[in-house]
Design an enzyme around this catalytic site. Structure first.
Site, PDB file in Angstrom:
ATOM      1  N   GLY A  29      10.344   5.745   7.858  1.00 27.47           N
ATOM      2  CA  GLY A  29       9.060   5.043   7.956  1.00 27.47           C
ATOM      3  C   GLY A  29       8.852   4.504   9.366  1.00 27.47           C
ATOM      4  CB  THR A  31       9.780  -0.792   9.823  1.00 28.30           C
ATOM      5  OG1 THR A  31       8.477  -1.017   9.285  1.00 28.30           O
ATOM      6  CG2 THR A  31      10.311  -2.086  10.392  1.00 28.30           C
ATOM      7  N   GLY A  82      13.028  -0.010   5.887  1.00 27.11           N
ATOM      8  CA  GLY A  82      11.853  -0.815   5.584  1.00 27.11           C
ATOM      9  C   GLY A  82      11.591  -0.869   4.087  1.00 27.11           C
ATOM     10  CE  LYS A  94      13.623   1.900   0.803  1.00 26.13           C
ATOM     11  NZ  LYS A  94      12.674   2.107   1.939  1.00 26.13           N
ATOM     12  N   GLY A  95       9.263   3.997  -0.990  1.00 23.24           N
ATOM     13  CA  GLY A  95       8.855   5.376  -1.248  1.00 23.24           C
ATOM     14  C   GLY A  95       7.457   5.701  -0.790  1.00 23.24           C
ATOM     15  N   GLY A  97       6.648   6.502   2.005  1.00 21.76           N
ATOM     16  CA  GLY A  97       6.797   7.692   2.853  1.00 21.76           C
ATOM     17  C   GLY A  97       7.370   8.876   2.090  1.00 21.76           C
ATOM     18  CD  GLU A 103      13.336   5.532   1.821  1.00 29.65           C
ATOM     19  OE1 GLU A 103      12.683   5.642   2.853  1.00 29.65           O
ATOM     20  OE2 GLU A 103      12.890   5.000   0.785  1.00 29.65           O
ATOM     21  CE  LYS A 121       4.728  -2.906   4.810  1.00 30.76           C
ATOM     22  NZ  LYS A 121       5.771  -2.065   5.323  1.00 30.76           N
TER      23      LYS A 121
END
Ligand code: 5RP
Length: 219
Positions: A29, A31, A82, A94-95, A97, A103, A121
């Site tokens: 991602g 970050t 991130g 998450k996810g 991206g 991950e 976030k």
């Protein structure tokens, strides 16, 4: 600080959590990209990295940082990544991206998960950001029906294939009051590869970018 400045600040702060001589787990991602750029500055002090996506592997290689196969790595002191949403309990969605499966695998191996995010976030309840679920393509409709029974509204991420050759359903309309329970329930639906809740194995530390600087939260 702008959102982008916060991302850069937490990426730089995460370097303090990287032990000398180790292999580093690297997320995916925007970050995580800033973190990779920071890692390049200390690449002579690390043995290399394990990447959670092809995109991150390419960026690491562009900095001449060696990318190791996770199967050949038995000790991963730290994983830095991130998140799309995170709570004060350090449970995450998450996810965004689409790299959630790799991950979660790298995070499972790592001894510590350092989450790096800007302040947008941090949330009280997970679920406003649509929850990504990676699914085996032939199970798409079945899984969508099961998710509706759980109260979610699944939407196919059009034109997207994961690094593992699968598809993603983004689930809208969830208010996730018990992330550990929902993560476990979703994992039991046949055909689900991975869901984007990182609660059973949450982060150990959050480096949060704020207007006042980087705030560190550890549990
Ligand atoms: C990718 C992820 C990312 O960590 C998440 O989407 C956050 O991305 P960004 O740092 O660009 O806001 O889970 O699959």
């Amino acid at each position: 600080m702008t959102q982008d400045e916060q991302k850069r600040a937490v990426a730089a702060a995460a370097i303090q959590h990287v032990p000398t001589g180790c292999i580093v787990g690297v997320g995916t991602g925007s970050t995580a990209n800033y973190f990779i750029d920071e890692l390049a500055k200390i690449k002579h002090k690390i043995e290399g990295a394990v990447a959670s996506s092809e995109a991150s592997a390419q960026r690491l290689k562009s900095h001449n940082i060696e990318v190791h196969d996770l199967n050949n790595v038995s000790d991963l002191p730290v994983y830095v990544d991130g998140a799309d949403e995170i709570t004060e309990n350090l449970h995450m969605v998450k996810g965004g991206g689409g790299a959630l499966t790799r991950e979660k695998i790298v995070a499972a191996v790592a001894r510590k998960f350092i989450c790096i995010t800007d302040q947008s976030k941090l949330v009280n309840v997970l679920g406003n950001f649509p929850l990504p679920i990676e699914v085996i393509p032939m199970a798409r409709s079945y899984i969508a029906r099961e998710i509706v029974l759980l109260g979610g509204q699944p939407a196919l991420r059009h034109g997207f294939t994961t690094d593992n050759g699968n598809i993603i359903l983004d689930v809208h309309g969830l208010q996730i009051m018990n992330p550990v329970e929902l993560e476990t329930t979703l994992n039991q639906i046949t055909g689900v590869v991975t869901n984007g809740l990182f609660a059973c194995r949450g982060a150990n530390t959050l480096l949060l970018g704020t207007d006042e600087g980087v705030r560190e939260m550890t549990i």
